[in-house]
Scaffold this motif. Structure first.
Motif, PDB file in Angstrom:
ATOM      1  N   UNK A  66       0.862  -1.189   0.000  1.00 48.03           N
ATOM      2  CA  UNK A  66       0.000   0.000   0.000  1.00 48.03           C
ATOM      3  C   UNK A  66       0.896   1.236   0.000  1.00 48.03           C
ATOM      4  N   UNK A  67       0.698   2.126  -0.968  1.00 47.09           N
ATOM      5  CA  UNK A  67       1.609   3.269  -1.089  1.00 47.09           C
ATOM      6  C   UNK A  67       1.628   4.178   0.136  1.00 47.09           C
ATOM      7  N   UNK A  78       1.834   7.354   0.399  1.00 47.43           N
ATOM      8  CA  UNK A  78       1.164   8.650   0.400  1.00 47.43           C
ATOM      9  C   UNK A  78      -0.338   8.531   0.663  1.00 47.43           C
ATOM     10  N   UNK A  79      -0.792   7.317   0.909  1.00 45.42           N
ATOM     11  CA  UNK A  79      -2.216   7.141   1.231  1.00 45.42           C
ATOM     12  C   UNK A  79      -2.497   7.621   2.650  1.00 45.42           C
ATOM     13  N   UNK A  83      -1.134  18.876   5.375  1.00 44.48           N
ATOM     14  CA  UNK A  83      -1.081  17.525   5.914  1.00 44.48           C
ATOM     15  C   UNK A  83      -1.026  16.487   4.809  1.00 44.48           C
ATOM     16  N   UNK A  84       0.128  15.885   4.640  1.00 52.48           N
ATOM     17  CA  UNK A  84       0.273  14.865   3.592  1.00 52.48           C
ATOM     18  C   UNK A  84      -0.523  13.612   3.926  1.00 52.48           C
ATOM     19  N   UNK A 127      -5.654  14.079   2.584  1.00 53.80           N
ATOM     20  CA  UNK A 127      -5.913  15.004   1.482  1.00 53.80           C
ATOM     21  C   UNK A 127      -7.214  15.761   1.657  1.00 53.80           C
TER      22      UNK A 127
END
Lengths: 445, 375
Positions: free
Chosen positions: A88-89, A91-92, A384-385, A388
């Motif tokens: 799971x990436x 940036x999620x 906040x990365x 989103x």
């Protein structure tokens, strides 16, 4: 000597007890094999309250994992690493990844093994939410359903009543469908009275919390945001329960008393800031760092309104606590009544859910309203990365603040993944921001 | 001719401006997502044009959209901020992902333009979606009537459906031809075809398509050696350099599922009731974007079916960096495809693509797919 008198909050320990109670309840349900439902807490959590069950909310669970790991991050870092190992990436959504990792490690952050739910139920409030529990259900092998949610537009866009009616019917009818589905997958009967109570209590609890936030317009502020994180979360975790209503009644009384007596959250308040987005849960010390300059964060749209409860006053172009059914003179008698009211409540008064999708003029207006009403001197925006939804429209908000001579600071980070946060750099940005505001640390004066 | 596809793609702005000169009394609406109901726009005599990025580095969007939103949405916004679409009369979007909605909202904030937001739903699986979507499409139709000063009749809607469905049918016919052992059209030209259809007047474009299908494709071989058959899936991708590289490295993209590909046109409209209901029904039934594929995951079965029908050896998953909807699908989709016997290669895209490093990965992938031939 401090400028203002301070006192500890009398109901502080009660808040802690209520929070812990939720997680202990889930552990107990796991151990006794009774019903657990999982999903986002930023959703229609009154829906499964028609059953005797414990609700495992993904977002506060993720926040708890992070907060509990402040002294030793290895425990929750292994959840992130497990999610990444499962491809799971990174940036999620951070909360989601913690949820995945917790399951993959078969670990419950509050002790023991992962509490597998009977089913997952979600409301699709952002790009992530509906897919999050789709994935969890695949991993856990449990049934899943999702109420699709298309928020009302911001008031400034003058959405037609016809469009709003379509949305009301859409959400209401899905809720009714989901109740039938829950009965089918659980094999249990849905209790309409329990559900109606839950809807009433959710509306009352969020109304009361909104009123608590209004009290914070006082100078000095009776709550600082770090304190608010322990208080707003009661609504997040359990707003559909009577205990939340009782707690917020008690809290409101105490805050009004504090305001009347000039009791401050922070005794040396000389600058008021508004925060935006979730805080970096692993680094809440930045709020204490602000105090070195005499600055207090009086809240955020996030902490004020995460669980809903804000209505719009068209005449005065401002927001105020929304009236729950009993105050509005409405008696919810049937399941259909409750779903209709509840759907409208989530659409009309849940402005954080709206802001996860729609920004533009409306979100700018909302933020500006808070700046004005809460006597704010500057805004701190967490880019906040890890979420989103809360990042939607932030850069345009910064632009808007600049055009309206409202000082603002942005700092990049991640509310739950400490690897994406640079504390020294953030402090340096705060230092620079304070310099632009003409404020120095007390220790340097 | 097939060359027209590439020409329209590469000279899109000149094409559209030229169209505007020929039709000064008609409006042009730019849109950002393939859930836009173009049928209703054609019914209103409005030309719908998909806004795509330019695949160039840019530095105008940072003040408007945070860097962790996908490169595509920032590239799209950049085109607006740089004035490349100033000829548009209006801009529209459906309720879609947060990233492209950001681009739309920033565009509307900073460019003086008429804007149309259609509050479509996400879920395509609840029976409540159809009446809801029909209702929102009706409201959109009414806004268009105000905008154009022209009533849109049932007949107009049927005409709009026919125009767009003809494009879909013809492009589907082209895709069916790619099932052949020696496909008559390359993946690159197919992508030019689809994207050109999004950027041109479909009434004119249908004529080009019919001519190509009738006169050029029969008996044509797109490549001397079609190489290893691949499917390409993922988020928006009109990266011609990448596709060209793949097809010059021993691969041949014979089918795809992404929104500048097959997902855009795959199904046509079924006639069940009134036109608006039929249009809504079509968008509910089309191959879903991941963000619409909830609560059940239906995409996997569709992708496996495509892979089987087009007899691919492997699947290249391309996706825009930071594209959450596709990232959330990738684990399950990859697993599903691999369990069905289709190896996958996952590549993350930005506005510009590192063709050199990607070539190495593609070549390695093709080598693993062709490894049986070694023995």
């Amino acid at each position: 000597m401090a400028k203002y008198k301070t006192e500890s909050l009398r109901c502080w320990d009660k808040a802690k007890e209520l929070r812990q109670g939720v997680y202990d309840g889930i552990a107990k349900a796991r151990d006794e094999g009774t019903m657990i439902v999982a999903g986002g807490t930023e959703s229609a959590i009154a829906l499964p309250a028609g059953f005797d069950m414990e609700f495992l909310g993904g977002e506060p669970y993720g926040a708890s994992c992070t907060f509990m790991g402040i002294k030793d991050s290895s425990k929750y870092m292994k959840y992130f690493e497990a999610a990444e190992a499962a491809k799971f990436p990174r940036d999620l959504c951070s909360y989601m990844r913690l949820g995945f990792g917790s399951f993959l490690c078969n670990s419950y952050a509050f002790g023991g093994t992962y509490p597998k739910p009977t089913f997952n139920l979600q409301t699709h409030i952002c790009d992530t939410h509906g897919k999050w529990y789709q994935i969890m259900s695949e991993l856990e092998g449990v049934p899943y359903n999702c109420v699709d949610y298309v928020p009302f537009e911001w008031e400034i866009e003058n959405e037609s009543e016809e469009s709003k009616d379509l949305k009301r019917d859409y959400v209401k009818n899905q809720m009714l469908d989901v109740i039938d589905w829950m009965e089918k997958v659980s094999g249990k009967e849905f209790d309409d009275e329990k559900f109606i109570n839950a809807v009433n209590w959710e509306c009352e609890a969020t109304n009361l919390w909104a009123r608590c936030c209004v009290v914070n317009r006082s100078i000095p502020a009776v709550m600082d945001e770090k304190m608010m994180f322990s208080l707003y979360v009661i609504a997040v975790l359990m707003r559909q329960r009577k205990a939340a209503v009782d707690f917020y009644r008690e809290l409101l009384d105490e805050l009004e008393d504090r305001a009347a007596r000039g009791i401050a959250a922070f005794g040396d308040e000389r600058l008021r800031l508004l925060h935006d987005s979730q805080p970096p849960w692993h680094s809440l010390e930045i709020f204490r760092y602000l105090e070195e300059f005499g600055a207090v964060s009086i809240g955020a749209n996030y902490s004020f309104a995460l669980s809903g409860g804000w209505a719009y006053d068209k005449e005065n172009e401002t927001w105020f606590p929304a009236d729950p059914p009993r105050v509005a003179g409405v008696e919810l008698k049937t399941r259909e009544d409750a779903c209709a009211w509840y759907a409208n409540w989530l659409l009309e008064y849940h402005i954080v859910l709206r802001s996860l999708r729609f920004s533009g003029r409306g979100k700018n207006q909302r933020m500006h309203d808070i700046v004005k009403k809460w006597h704010v001197d500057g805004v701190m925006m967490h880019l906040n990365r890890g979420c989103e939804g809360t990042a939607v429209g932030q850069m345009e908000m910064r632009y808007y603040f600049s055009e309206n001579n409202i000082p603002s600071l942005t700092y990049e980070g991640n509310h739950a993944d400490k690897r994406e946060f640079d504390l020294p750099r953030t402090k340096a940005k705060i230092d620079t921001f304070m310099e632009t505001l003409g404020v120095r640390k007390f220790s340097e004066e | 001719m097939i060359e027209d596809f590439k020409r329209i793609y590469e000279t899109r702005h000149e094409y559209i401006k030229g169209w505007k000169e020929k039709h000064p009394d008609r409006k042009i609406m730019g849109y950002m997502c393939t859930y836009m109901p173009e049928e209703i726009l054609y019914a209103a005599n409005v030309l719908p044009i998909r806004i795509l990025g330019a695949h160039e580095p840019q530095n105008v969007t940072e003040p408007h959209i945070m860097g962790m939103f996908c490169p595509f949405c920032r590239d799209v916004l950049a085109q607006g901020l740089l004035g490349r679409y100033d000829y548009l009369d209006g801009i529209g979007i459906t309720y879609t992902c947060q990233h492209i909605t950001q681009a739309y909202e920033s565009w509307v904030l900073h460019k003086k333009i008429d804007s149309f937001f259609i509050a479509t739903q996400n879920s395509t699986q609840t029976p409540r979606a159809l009446p809801y979507l029909r209702g929102q499409l009706k409201l959109f139709k009414e806004k268009l009537e105000d905008w154009t000063g022209k009533e849109i009749t049932e007949e107009d809607l049927r005409r709009g459906i026919e125009i767009v469905d003809t494009t879909r049918r013809l492009m589907r016919e082209v895709y069916e031809m790619r099932k052949a052992e020696d496909p008559p059209i390359s993946g690159l030209d197919s992508m030019f075809m689809v994207v050109a259809s999004q950027m041109s007047d479909k009434e004119e474009f249908n004529g080009i398509l019919e001519d190509v299908i009738k006169n050029e494709l029969p008996g044509r071989k797109a490549m001397e050696d079609p190489g290893i058959r691949l499917m390409m899936i993922g988020s928006e991708n009109d990266d011609v350099k990448f596709i060209d590289m793949v097809e010059n490295s021993g691969g041949s993209i014979v089918v795809d599922d992404h929104c500048t590909g097959g997902r855009y046109f795959w199904n046509t409209t079924e006639k069940t009731g009134d036109a608006l209901t039929d249009i809504a029904d079509r968008y509910i039934k089309r191959p879903p974007c991941p963000i619409k594929d909830i609560p059940a995951r239906n995409r996997t079965a569709h992708l496996i079916s495509l892979a089987r029908e087009w007899d691919v050896a492997g699947v290249v998953e391309i996706q825009q960096k930071f594209c959450d909807p596709h990232e959330m699908d990738k684990v399950a989709i990859s697993k599903g495809l691999e369990e069905a016997g289709f190896p996958t290669l996952y590549l993350e895209f930005d506005v510009t693509v590192p063709v050199g490093p990607f070539r190495i990965r593609i070549e390695a992938f093709l080598e693993t797919l062709g490894s049986e031939d070694l023995f």
